[in-house]
Write a protein that holds these residues in place. Structure first.
Motif, mmCIF file in Angstrom:
data_model
loop_
_atom_site.group_PDB
_atom_site.id
_atom_site.type_symbol
_atom_site.label_atom_id
_atom_site.label_comp_id
_atom_site.label_asym_id
_atom_site.label_seq_id
_atom_site.Cartn_x
_atom_site.Cartn_y
_atom_site.Cartn_z
ATOM 1 N N ALA A 167 8.814 3.664 9.625
ATOM 2 C CA ALA A 167 10.263 3.630 9.847
ATOM 3 C C ALA A 167 11.069 3.772 8.554
ATOM 4 O O ALA A 167 12.002 4.579 8.470
ATOM 5 C CB ALA A 167 10.657 2.343 10.576
ATOM 6 N N ALA A 168 10.716 3.013 7.531
ATOM 7 C CA ALA A 168 11.464 3.089 6.277
ATOM 8 C C ALA A 168 11.128 4.358 5.499
ATOM 9 O O ALA A 168 12.015 5.057 5.004
ATOM 10 C CB ALA A 168 11.171 1.853 5.419
ATOM 11 N N SER A 204 7.535 -3.062 3.367
ATOM 12 C CA SER A 204 8.353 -2.005 3.980
ATOM 13 C C SER A 204 9.261 -2.603 5.047
ATOM 14 O O SER A 204 8.806 -3.333 5.920
ATOM 15 C CB SER A 204 7.443 -0.938 4.600
ATOM 16 O OG SER A 204 8.215 0.068 5.223
ATOM 17 N N MET A 205 10.555 -2.251 4.970
ATOM 18 C CA MET A 205 11.549 -2.753 5.923
ATOM 19 C C MET A 205 12.534 -1.649 6.264
ATOM 20 O O MET A 205 13.010 -0.943 5.375
ATOM 21 C CB MET A 205 12.323 -3.936 5.322
ATOM 22 C CG MET A 205 11.478 -5.111 4.894
ATOM 23 S SD MET A 205 12.385 -6.234 3.786
ATOM 24 C CE MET A 205 13.858 -6.559 4.742
ATOM 25 N N VAL A 213 14.071 0.091 2.974
ATOM 26 C CA VAL A 213 13.639 -0.249 1.615
ATOM 27 C C VAL A 213 12.121 -0.409 1.610
ATOM 28 O O VAL A 213 11.543 -0.921 2.569
ATOM 29 C CB VAL A 213 14.302 -1.534 1.067
ATOM 30 C CG1 VAL A 213 15.799 -1.358 0.957
ATOM 31 C CG2 VAL A 213 13.959 -2.737 1.924
ATOM 32 N N ILE A 214 11.496 0.054 0.553
ATOM 33 C CA ILE A 214 10.059 -0.126 0.344
ATOM 34 C C ILE A 214 9.880 -0.581 -1.095
ATOM 35 O O ILE A 214 10.354 0.077 -2.032
ATOM 36 C CB ILE A 214 9.290 1.181 0.601
ATOM 37 C CG1 ILE A 214 9.366 1.542 2.099
ATOM 38 C CG2 ILE A 214 7.832 1.053 0.148
ATOM 39 C CD1 ILE A 214 8.749 2.882 2.436
ATOM 40 N N TYR A 215 9.182 -1.701 -1.251
ATOM 41 C CA TYR A 215 9.014 -2.257 -2.594
ATOM 42 C C TYR A 215 7.540 -2.318 -2.962
ATOM 43 O O TYR A 215 6.723 -2.901 -2.247
ATOM 44 C CB TYR A 215 9.614 -3.659 -2.672
ATOM 45 C CG TYR A 215 9.480 -4.286 -4.040
ATOM 46 C CD1 TYR A 215 9.967 -3.637 -5.176
ATOM 47 C CD2 TYR A 215 8.864 -5.526 -4.201
ATOM 48 C CE1 TYR A 215 9.838 -4.205 -6.439
ATOM 49 C CE2 TYR A 215 8.742 -6.103 -5.455
ATOM 50 C CZ TYR A 215 9.225 -5.432 -6.571
ATOM 51 O OH TYR A 215 9.100 -5.993 -7.825
ATOM 52 N N ASP A 216 7.203 -1.695 -4.092
ATOM 53 C CA ASP A 216 5.865 -1.737 -4.668
ATOM 54 C C ASP A 216 5.879 -2.769 -5.793
ATOM 55 O O ASP A 216 6.371 -2.491 -6.894
ATOM 56 C CB ASP A 216 5.491 -0.355 -5.216
ATOM 57 C CG ASP A 216 4.153 -0.339 -5.931
ATOM 58 O OD1 ASP A 216 3.539 -1.413 -6.097
ATOM 59 O OD2 ASP A 216 3.720 0.755 -6.340
ATOM 60 N N ALA A 268 0.462 4.151 3.768
ATOM 61 C CA ALA A 268 1.289 5.232 4.307
ATOM 62 C C ALA A 268 2.720 5.134 3.815
ATOM 63 O O ALA A 268 3.359 6.153 3.513
ATOM 64 C CB ALA A 268 1.248 5.207 5.836
ATOM 65 N N ALA A 269 3.250 3.920 3.726
ATOM 66 C CA ALA A 269 4.635 3.753 3.282
ATOM 67 C C ALA A 269 4.813 4.271 1.858
ATOM 68 O O ALA A 269 5.783 4.974 1.557
ATOM 69 C CB ALA A 269 5.042 2.290 3.378
ATOM 70 N N LEU A 270 3.876 3.942 0.972
ATOM 71 C CA LEU A 270 3.979 4.431 -0.404
ATOM 72 C C LEU A 270 3.717 5.924 -0.488
ATOM 73 O O LEU A 270 4.315 6.619 -1.317
ATOM 74 C CB LEU A 270 3.016 3.670 -1.314
ATOM 75 C CG LEU A 270 3.428 2.244 -1.675
ATOM 76 C CD1 LEU A 270 2.387 1.600 -2.579
ATOM 77 C CD2 LEU A 270 4.796 2.211 -2.350
ATOM 78 N N ASP A 271 2.824 6.446 0.363
ATOM 79 C CA ASP A 271 2.604 7.897 0.396
ATOM 80 C C ASP A 271 3.905 8.622 0.737
ATOM 81 O O ASP A 271 4.236 9.653 0.138
ATOM 82 C CB ASP A 271 1.529 8.251 1.417
ATOM 83 C CG ASP A 271 0.130 7.889 0.947
ATOM 84 O OD1 ASP A 271 -0.073 7.724 -0.271
ATOM 85 O OD2 ASP A 271 -0.766 7.758 1.808
#
Length: 277
Positions: free
Chosen positions: A215-216, A104-105, A117-120, A189-192
């Protein structure tokens, strides 16, 4: 408003996130050694290597920008720009071989989040948003769900890594489970937040998240048409430690339930445990 454009930020940030994600997957398949920071918080060599890579790439692209990362703290030069970096959100999942984690950025300009941006890497899903330009999953526009009834909603939450029994969220989990179609706890949390943005979840809440956790994802939810607040309906702040995200349609219903829980009104008791014959 800044003059930075989507092409200036999103494309290189996405490339950095993908590179960090590939590094994480390499360590994930190798089943890296786990260390503890504090009583029960995990950290792995993958966290540190991922953040080191991200910091190096950010400095190459934007040498004057400040960087706040989970593992390396704040690199503060007094810039108007600040990156919030979580090099591995979902470390506990990662350490146990459960494939739910991400990079997460987010970029902030004078206190306003302008890109994220969030990358899975396990699903090769890249979520991205720029302030005022919508939210995207693998370059396809995404929107929050249209579920308007709390009882029909699928909701996500999270718990701390330690002393879960002392965290008030267990009371919220019990009550919201009874008033919704279900509550999920996936561990990132970021993916949620991304799942709220693309309609997989109708809402998400959690206590005591850090700025790099949210933030992202918060920007992605907002750009997908969702709503973010604290648990009393006030403005969300990265430092507030209260995160409530929704498709906006069930936001007031959730705030009403939260108010009841905080005040101890109209709560369903825990079921009695029956033993013996």
């Amino acid at each position: 408003m800044t003059s930075i454009t989507k092409a200036d930020v999103i494309a290189p940030a996405a490339q950095i996130a993908r590179e960090a994600g590939a590094l994480l997957m390499d360590y994930f398949h190798r089943k890296v050694t786990v260390e503890y920071k504090g009583e029960a918080d995990l950290v792995t060599v993958a966290d540190r290597k991922s953040e080191a890579l991200i910091r190096q790439r950010l400095r190459e692209h934007w040498p004057s920008h400040d960087i706040l990362g989970e593992e390396g703290g704040l690199q503060d030069t007094g810039s108007d720009y600040r990156w919030y970096v979580d090099p591995l959100d979902g470390t506990t999942n990662f350490a146990h071989g459960f494939p739910v984690f991400c990079v997460s950025m987010a970029l902030e300009y004078k206190g306003q989040r302008i890109a994220g941006v969030i990358y899975d890497p396990t699903r090769d899903e890249l979520f991205a948003a720029e302030q005022g330009s919508g939210a995207y999953l693998n370059q396809q526009r995404i929107r929050v769900s249209k579920t308007a009834n709390l009882a029909e909603s699928l909701i996500a939450t999270g718990f701390p890594s330690h002393k879960r029994h002392k965290n008030p969220n267990i009371f919220f989990y019990h009550q919201i489970t009874l008033r919704s179609h279900g509550v999920r706890r996936a561990g990132s949390a970021a993916l949620d937040l991304c799942c709220v943005a693309c309609g997989r979840f109708d809402a998400f809440w959690e206590f005591n998240l850090n700025s790099w956790d949210t933030a992202a994802g918060v920007l992605i939810v907002e750009e997908a048409g969702g709503k973010i607040s604290n648990f009393h309906g006030g403005s969300f702040e990265l430092s507030s430690r209260e995160t409530l995200a929704s498709n906006s349609l069930i936001h007031e219903a959730l705030l009403l339930e939260f108010g009841k829980i905080f005040s101890g009104r109209d709560l369903e008791p825990l079921p009695a445990l029956k033993t013996g014959n």
